[in-house]
Design a protein around this motif. Structure first.
Motif, short mmCIF file in Angstrom:
data_model
loop_
_atom_site.label_atom_id
_atom_site.label_comp_id
_atom_site.label_asym_id
_atom_site.label_seq_id
_atom_site.Cartn_x
_atom_site.Cartn_y
_atom_site.Cartn_z
N LEU A 140 0.85 -1.21 0.00
CA LEU A 140 0.00 0.00 0.00
C LEU A 140 0.88 1.26 0.00
O LEU A 140 0.56 2.26 -0.63
CB LEU A 140 -0.92 0.00 1.23
N GLU A 141 2.02 1.15 0.71
CA GLU A 141 2.97 2.27 0.74
C GLU A 141 3.54 2.50 -0.66
O GLU A 141 3.69 3.64 -1.11
CB GLU A 141 4.08 1.94 1.75
N GLY A 142 3.86 1.41 -1.37
CA GLY A 142 4.36 1.54 -2.74
C GLY A 142 3.31 2.16 -3.64
O GLY A 142 3.60 3.04 -4.46
N LEU A 143 2.07 1.74 -3.47
CA LEU A 143 0.99 2.26 -4.32
C LEU A 143 0.78 3.76 -4.14
O LEU A 143 0.32 4.45 -5.05
CB LEU A 143 -0.33 1.56 -3.96
N ALA A 144 1.11 4.26 -2.92
CA ALA A 144 0.83 5.67 -2.62
C ALA A 144 1.61 6.61 -3.53
O ALA A 144 1.16 7.72 -3.82
CB ALA A 144 1.14 5.97 -1.15
N ASP A 145 2.80 6.21 -3.98
CA ASP A 145 3.57 7.11 -4.86
C ASP A 145 4.15 6.33 -6.05
O ASP A 145 5.20 6.72 -6.58
CB ASP A 145 4.67 7.85 -4.08
N TYR A 146 3.47 5.25 -6.44
CA TYR A 146 3.92 4.40 -7.54
C TYR A 146 5.38 4.01 -7.32
O TYR A 146 6.23 4.19 -8.16
CB TYR A 146 3.74 5.08 -8.91
N TRP A 147 5.61 3.46 -6.13
CA TRP A 147 6.96 3.00 -5.76
C TRP A 147 7.99 4.09 -6.09
O TRP A 147 8.97 3.85 -6.78
CB TRP A 147 7.29 1.69 -6.47
N ASP A 148 7.69 5.29 -5.55
CA ASP A 148 8.58 6.43 -5.78
C ASP A 148 8.88 6.55 -7.28
O ASP A 148 10.03 6.70 -7.69
CB ASP A 148 9.87 6.26 -4.95
N ASN A 149 7.80 6.51 -8.04
CA ASN A 149 7.90 6.59 -9.50
C ASN A 149 8.77 5.50 -10.09
O ASN A 149 9.48 5.72 -11.08
CB ASN A 149 8.43 7.95 -9.92
N GLY A 150 8.74 4.33 -9.45
CA GLY A 150 9.51 3.19 -9.96
C GLY A 150 10.95 3.18 -9.48
O GLY A 150 11.71 2.27 -9.83
#
Ligand SMILES: C[S@@+](CC[C@H](N)C(=O)[O-])C[C@H]1O[C@@H](n2cnc3c(N)ncnc32)[C@H](O)[C@@H]1O
Length: 350
Positions: free
Chosen positions: A241-251
């Motif tokens: 969910l943390e990754g989804l919040a910022d698209y895994w820091d834009n990948g």
């Protein structure tokens, strides 16, 4: 799109509209007790620096407080931005159609590439990439609502809502586990849209509690409880969910490629260890000593009630008041984890 809903006077009706996110230590079941305590404390401004699912910030907003929410993780801040900071914006049907049916705008595939075969179906993963290619073009409240909807949809589709194991080992038969993520997303947009209402201005700020703003009339402290055994690590359970919040820091996020789940690295917090939690609590009480403190804590965690009461008495100079509620909750991450009956304390130090 805007709405003009107005909160009922004491907020207890309104808080039922808050979408349910399964989250370790969330206070959905304690809202009636917290509402009574907050009503007794009064005041205009409130700080909720461990906001988690956001439901307590939402209660405070619904009770008329100007709330500042915070958390050291990103996705709780997005949830508070969608439902507390946001006063009148909704995600429209056109926005939802674009996100669900518009296709992948820029060919991004980080989520599909990284998590194929580990979580969800290939179509679900493609949906997440494509949805983010649209969400990246949104701003402000619409962006928060869209990300909050992705977060809620992913949490609902994952068995037990935690990302500690891959696959469907813990399939409990819920229909949500088998519904395509894109369908789930539409339901979650409805849920967040329905939660939007107008009240006093609110803020959401990501950061460690040691940096949270001081000076609020009421500070509600709901830190991770340190259990005598097991752990209380939020990233370990909710990193997806943390990754989804910022698209895994834009990948660009540091994915732990050698782990089975390809999770994100642990983030240190002094509330994560029995050895450091007492000092972390004391520093937190001292930071907010000018406010009325309302502390949630559990009877099966350390430090024990006597020690907490002593710390709060030392900081505030008078004996705190304790409310006790019986509460059954899960603490473990594995099949051996038991549902334990514990007491929840709500400690008020004014
Ligand atoms: C018990 S949960 C809060 C639950 C929330 N009140 C609810 O009802 O959903 C504790 C929260 O503290 C956050 N947290 C842990 N260490 C922190 C720190 N040092 N500063 C700020 N937040 C922290 C975690 O990310 C987690 O969301």
């Amino acid at each position: 799109m805007t709405t003009q809903l107005v909160s009922p006077p004491d907020g207890r009706e309104r808080v039922r509209a808050y979408p349910h996110l399964r989250y370790m230590g969330s206070k959905y079941k304690l809202l009636p007790t917290l509402a009574s305590v907050f009503a007794e404390v009064g005041g205009v401004t409130a700080l909720d620096p461990f906001s988690g699912s956001g439901v307590v910030s939402y209660l405070l907003k619904a009770m008329g407080y100007e709330v500042t929410s915070g958390d050291y993780m990103a996705f709780p801040v997005v949830l508070a931005s969608a439902a507390c900071v946001n006063q009148d914006q909704l995600l429209s049907n056109d926005d939802v159609c674009q996100i669900v049916e518009g296709g992948n705008q820029d060919g991004r595939d980080f989520i599909e590439r990284t998590y194929d075969g580990l979580f969800f179906t290939p179509a679900d993963l493609r949906f997440l990439d494509a949805a983010w290619s649209w969400i990246d073009q949104l701003e402000g409240a619409q962006r928060s609502l869209a990300i909050a909807s992705l977060v809620l949809a992913a949490a609902r589709k994952q068995p037990r809502g935690v990302f500690t194991v891959t696959g469907m080992r813990y399939d409990d038969g819920r229909s949500q586990l088998h519904m395509p993520l894109s369908e789930q997303f539409k339901l979650c947009v409805d849920a967040w849209n329905s939660a939007v209402f107008q009240a006093s201005p609110c803020q959401a700020v990501r950061g460690d509690v040691s940096q949270a703003p001081t000076g609020a009339d009421l500070v509600y402290l709901d830190p991770p409880y340190a259990p005598p055994r097991d752990d209380n690590d939020y990233i370990k359970r909710y990193w997806f969910l943390e990754g989804l919040a910022d698209y895994w820091d834009n990948g660009a996020a540091e994915v732990m490629t050698t782990t089975v789940t390809k999770k994100l690295p642990k983030r240190q917090t002094p509330f994560g260890s029995r050895k450091t939690i007492s000092q972390a609590l004391m520093s937190t009480f001292e930071r907010f000593e000018d406010s009325t403190l309302v502390l949630s804590y559990g009877s099966n965690a350390v430090p024990a009630l006597d020690e907490l009461m002593g710390m709060l008495r030392d900081v505030k100079g008078s004996r705190p008041e304790v409310f006790t509620v019986n509460h059954r909750y899960n603490f473990g991450t594995h099949s051996a984890a038991t549902r334990r009956l514990a007491e929840e304390y709500v400690i008020v130090a004014s």
